[in-house]
Design an enzyme around this catalytic site. Structure first.
Site, mmCIF file in Angstrom:
data_model
loop_
_atom_site.group_PDB
_atom_site.id
_atom_site.type_symbol
_atom_site.label_atom_id
_atom_site.label_comp_id
_atom_site.label_asym_id
_atom_site.label_seq_id
_atom_site.Cartn_x
_atom_site.Cartn_y
_atom_site.Cartn_z
ATOM 1 N N GLU A 148 -8.075 -5.862 4.866
ATOM 2 C CA GLU A 148 -8.567 -5.130 3.699
ATOM 3 C C GLU A 148 -9.558 -5.999 2.920
ATOM 4 O O GLU A 148 -10.577 -5.521 2.437
ATOM 5 C CB GLU A 148 -7.361 -4.746 2.834
ATOM 6 N N THR A 201 -15.063 1.684 -1.869
ATOM 7 C CA THR A 201 -13.989 1.074 -2.670
ATOM 8 C C THR A 201 -14.524 -0.092 -3.504
ATOM 9 O O THR A 201 -14.184 -0.247 -4.669
ATOM 10 C CB THR A 201 -12.863 0.584 -1.735
HETATM 11 N N1 HSE Z 1 -5.729 0.550 -4.974
HETATM 12 C C1 HSE Z 1 -7.030 0.596 -4.382
HETATM 13 C C2 HSE Z 1 -8.030 1.082 -5.405
HETATM 14 C C3 HSE Z 1 -7.005 1.535 -3.199
HETATM 15 O O1 HSE Z 1 -7.719 2.027 -6.131
HETATM 16 O O2 HSE Z 1 -9.120 0.510 -5.502
HETATM 17 C C4 HSE Z 1 -8.316 1.670 -2.492
HETATM 18 O O3 HSE Z 1 -8.218 2.693 -1.529
#
Ligand code: HSE
Length: 328
Positions: A148, A201
């Site tokens: 990730e 993201t």
């Molecule tokens: N928790 C992360 C965010 C998940 O909200 O950025 C990304 O898919």
């Protein structure tokens, strides 16, 4: 170090499989109120990795399907191959073993459905299976989190944890990583709609304020605790009144077209809650039963069609298994 030496001795080259096919699921990270700490896996979509043992040592990407040419074929840059290589280095066998990988993506990139996590988990689960399962799922987890980090610059675990462990997971802590599986109420469903706009993201995270007001934090941790209690009791009413996000949604909603109208439509269709899936732009209606999830997503899609916004929808119960080996 002892663990490392033990693992090296566990690999029996005569027992390594010649090929394996693995599916790993998409995930809904955050579960609306639990930014970076809660997530669940769905049955579909997800990604497939086909892995082959070959003569020539090293890890290579053979092919990628379903990515519109967006993912790197260079094995050092591709998240799946980089993670597989990391594992082989950890086991001390990277110079002896040859691995080729075909990645088949069944879900859109940058959709908020844990696309990179599904690929990473599929890849790591596949290599572990090929090697005769030297590592437990818990031991594979840090390798998934590293994936990730490679994919989006931040090692949050709320996509990879449910993708790998299945079900609903809580990241109790990051340092050290402490992942806890939560109970899954039987009738819990997710109705997901992906409005086809790209929200990486990395960028969605940059938008978020670093500091929060204490009163908002109190609201948020009350909701998180309420959601966990609701899951343990299968109390859908408690789940419904707990799944609200006062910290992240107000900022990120501006990246998602028609967010507030979609929310209204979902709640009117009987959803327990509605919010952003991961970092978006996918949105999720949490429902009791499949029918409400179908209704909410159908009505949301009708609205998006009227606004000339293309979308995909997925309706799924919670996937408690996580990754699975596919038959040949
Ligand atoms: N928790 C992360 C965010 C998940 O909200 O950025 C990304 O898919």
């Amino acid at each position: 170090m002892n663990t490392l030496e033990k693992k090296i001795h566990k690999i029996d080259f005569n027992q390594i499989l010649t090929k394996v096919r693995v599916f790993a699921p998409a995930t809904v990270a955050n579960m609306i109120c639990g930014f970076d700490i809660l997530g669940f896996a769905v049955e579909y979509p997800g990604d497939e990795v086909h892995m082959y043992r070959v003569e020539q040592p090293g890890v290579r990407i053979k092919s990628i399907e379903g990515d519109d040419g967006r993912l790197p074929l260079d094995a050092d840059k591709n998240t799946v191959s980089a993670c597989v290589k990391n594992l082989l280095v950890y086991l001390g066998i990277e110079k002896e073993l040859g691995i080729e990988i075909s990645l088949i993506k069944h879900m859109p990139i940058g959709s908020g459905l844990g696309s990179s996590s599904a690929s990473t988990v599929a890849g790591l689960f596949a290599i572990n299976t090929l090697l005769g399962n030297p590592l437990t799922k818990e031991e594979l987890m840090p390798f998934c989190v590293e994936g990730e980090r490679i994919a989006c610059g931040h090692g949050h675990a709320d996509n990879v944890a449910p993708a790998l462990m299945g079900g609903i997971t809580l990241i109790r802590g990051y340092s050290p990583l402490d992942v806890i599986n939560l109970p899954v109420p039987e009738e819990l469903y997710a109705g997901i709609v992906f409005p086809q706009v790209d929200v990486p993201t990395r960028e969605a995270r940059q938008l978020i304020k670093e500091k929060v007001l204490l009163k908002d934090a109190v609201t948020q941790w009350g909701n998180i605790a309420g959601l966990i209690a609701g899951l343990y009791r299968s109390d859908y009413e408690l789940i419904s009144r707990s799944m609200h996000d006062v910290l992240i949604e107000p900022t990120r909603a501006i990246l998602i077209p028609e967010f507030h109208t979609m929310k209204q439509i979902a709640l009117e269709a009987g959803a327990l809650s509605f919010g952003i899936s991961g970092s978006g732009p996918s949105v999720v209606a949490i429902t009791r039963g499949k029918e409400a999830a179908e209704l909410a997503t159908t009505r949301i899609q009708e609205h998006l069609n009227n606004c000339e916004i293309a979308s995909l929808k997925f309706v799924s119960s919670v996937n408690v298994q996580g990754p699975k080996v596919l038959p040949d």
